[in-house]
Scaffold this motif. Structure first.
Motif, PDB file in Angstrom:
ATOM      1  N   UNK A 183       1.677   7.508   3.633  1.00  0.00           N
ATOM      2  CA  UNK A 183       2.326   6.386   4.319  1.00  0.00           C
ATOM      3  C   UNK A 183       2.466   5.229   3.331  1.00  0.00           C
ATOM      4  N   UNK A 184       3.309   4.265   3.692  1.00  0.00           N
ATOM      5  CA  UNK A 184       3.463   3.043   2.897  1.00  0.00           C
ATOM      6  C   UNK A 184       3.460   1.842   3.827  1.00  0.00           C
ATOM      7  N   UNK A 185       2.885   0.744   3.349  1.00  0.00           N
ATOM      8  CA  UNK A 185       2.887  -0.508   4.098  1.00  0.00           C
ATOM      9  C   UNK A 185       3.591  -1.572   3.277  1.00  0.00           C
ATOM     10  N   UNK A 186       4.498  -2.300   3.918  1.00  0.00           N
ATOM     11  CA  UNK A 186       5.212  -3.382   3.242  1.00  0.00           C
ATOM     12  C   UNK A 186       4.309  -4.606   3.137  1.00  0.00           C
ATOM     13  N   UNK A 187       4.539  -5.463   2.151  1.00  0.00           N
ATOM     14  CA  UNK A 187       3.766  -6.704   2.055  1.00  0.00           C
ATOM     15  C   UNK A 187       3.869  -7.506   3.353  1.00  0.00           C
ATOM     16  N   UNK A 213       2.150   1.624  14.308  1.00  0.00           N
ATOM     17  CA  UNK A 213       0.862   2.310  14.336  1.00  0.00           C
ATOM     18  C   UNK A 213       0.960   3.635  13.585  1.00  0.00           C
ATOM     19  N   UNK A 214      -0.151   4.009  12.960  1.00  0.00           N
ATOM     20  CA  UNK A 214      -0.302   5.337  12.364  1.00  0.00           C
ATOM     21  C   UNK A 214      -1.436   6.006  13.121  1.00  0.00           C
ATOM     22  N   UNK A 235       0.861  -1.187   0.000  1.00  0.00           N
ATOM     23  CA  UNK A 235       0.000   0.000   0.000  1.00  0.00           C
ATOM     24  C   UNK A 235       0.895   1.235   0.000  1.00  0.00           C
ATOM     25  N   UNK A 236       0.651   2.138  -0.932  1.00  0.00           N
ATOM     26  CA  UNK A 236       1.424   3.382  -0.985  1.00  0.00           C
ATOM     27  C   UNK A 236       0.451   4.552  -1.133  1.00  0.00           C
ATOM     28  N   UNK A 237       0.513   5.472  -0.198  1.00  0.00           N
ATOM     29  CA  UNK A 237      -0.386   6.629  -0.180  1.00  0.00           C
ATOM     30  C   UNK A 237       0.461   7.893  -0.114  1.00  0.00           C
ATOM     31  N   UNK A 251      -2.877   7.057  -4.690  1.00  0.00           N
ATOM     32  CA  UNK A 251      -3.086   5.820  -3.930  1.00  0.00           C
ATOM     33  C   UNK A 251      -2.748   4.637  -4.820  1.00  0.00           C
ATOM     34  N   UNK A 252      -1.952   3.725  -4.295  1.00  0.00           N
ATOM     35  CA  UNK A 252      -1.651   2.486  -5.014  1.00  0.00           C
ATOM     36  C   UNK A 252      -1.734   1.332  -4.011  1.00  0.00           C
ATOM     37  N   UNK A 253      -2.550   0.338  -4.330  1.00  0.00           N
ATOM     38  CA  UNK A 253      -2.660  -0.864  -3.501  1.00  0.00           C
ATOM     39  C   UNK A 253      -2.413  -2.067  -4.401  1.00  0.00           C
TER      40      UNK A 253
END
Length: 331
Positions: free
Chosen positions: A47-51, A229-230, A6-8, A83-85
């Motif tokens: 924010x970004x989330x890793x797989x 956490x965000x 997830x990349x925002x 936004x990219x998911x």
């Protein structure tokens, strides 16, 4: 091309809300010239989330959490930002994207109310075109993990809230999504049900490497599942980093658990949170904890002493008490 699941970047959602003044004249005027005001539900969030990462998405009611999750799942169109998911733009609602995500909302029912959950599961199989063998294997595995084998043939309306929530989560994950947006999945459930659902989410994450964004008012959910956490408030990110770092940055005090050889009044050393016989819990300023501990050891015979961080929900309350227009912090 992002390696993030997830990349925002600069995500914004603005609502234009009509403003109407009281009175007939104002009502007639609004027909010709309508006044609107802008409400920023989400403002420049990045924010970004890793797989495979599980991240707690925290904030008070109205902070923008659900709005953000709806934009990430494609239910809402952003006013601005990127936004990219999983490499997809969610608002395009492509079938290839929808097959890889799920959104579970604790206050929304997706199952058919008058049918047994098994029938709703079959409907999910048809919608997502899940191969029969895979569907049966996944369904039976989830039913066993959630311990609901004797409930899946009952009409959903006859189930308790906790039992319904278990069924909702099973139904939402039958297509084995790679990204889970969980919005208050344990809302209103008793402690045992909360624990069971947390365990299920953790197990699913381990088995399938799924990325999870979790909102919850229950800090036990966050502590059990999330290392990161965000924190969002008034649509802006206040903190993005390790859960432990949140405590370090915002906890203004520590708690001392003291067991005395003889009962004594320790009120001069800090705020007495509880006192039962020779056991006392003191709340002291974080910066003073070491000095106060040394004084206690010098002045009293202690049989036990522990220094603890405050409960995480107290820390979160402290975060919200800070000025929302401070720059976003990471840790």
């Amino acid at each position: 091309m992002h390696t993030s699941a997830i990349h925002v970047n600069g995500l914004t959602k603005v609502y234009h809300v009509p403003e109407r003044q009281a009175g007939l004249l104002a009502a007639m005027r609004s027909l010709v010239q309508r006044k609107v005001r802008e409400v920023h539900a989400v403002e420049n969030v990045s924010f970004s989330l890793a797989p495979g990462e599980i991240v707690g998405f925290l904030g008070p009611n109205g902070a923008g959490k659900t709005t953000t999750l709806k934009m990430l799942s494609g239910l809402l169109f952003p006013s601005g930002g990127e936004v990219s998911v999983l490499g997809h733009v969610p608002s395009r609602r492509e079938a290839a994207y929808l097959k890889q995500i799920t959104l579970v909302m604790g206050n929304r029912n997706q199952l058919q109310w008058d049918l047994p959950a098994l029938d709703s599961f079959e409907l999910q199989r048809a919608i997502y075109r899940i191969p029969t063998d895979q569907f049966q294997t996944t369904r039976d595995e989830f039913i066993e993990m959630m311990e609901v084998g004797d409930l899946v043939r009952k009409p959903v309306r006859n189930l308790s809230l906790g039992e319904r929530m278990k069924m909702e989560i099973i139904g939402a994950l039958l297509h084995r999504p790679q990204v889970l947006f969980l919005d208050e999945p344990t809302l209103g459930l008793d402690v045992t049900m909360q624990r069971r659902i947390r365990s299920f989410v953790a197990d699913y994450n381990r088995r399938h490497g799924a990325t999870v964004m979790l909102t919850s008012h229950y800090m036990a959910d966050v502590e059990a599942l999330c290392r990161r956490v965000i924190v969002i408030h008034h649509g802006k990110v206040l903190y993005d980093g390790a859960l432990s770092g949140l405590v370090d940055r915002f906890a203004a005090y520590r708690q001392l658990g003291i067991t005395l050889a003889e009962p004594a009044d320790l009120g001069e050393y800090g705020e007495v949170v509880s006192a039962e016989g020779s056991k006392v819990v003191l709340r002291v300023p974080r910066a003073e904890a070491s000095r106060i501990t040394a004084r206690l050891l010098a002045n009293y015979a202690l049989t036990d002493l522990t220094i603890e961080e405050p409960p995480i929900d107290d820390v979160i309350a402290q975060v919200f008490a800070t000025e929302a227009d401070q720059p976003a912090m990471s840790g």
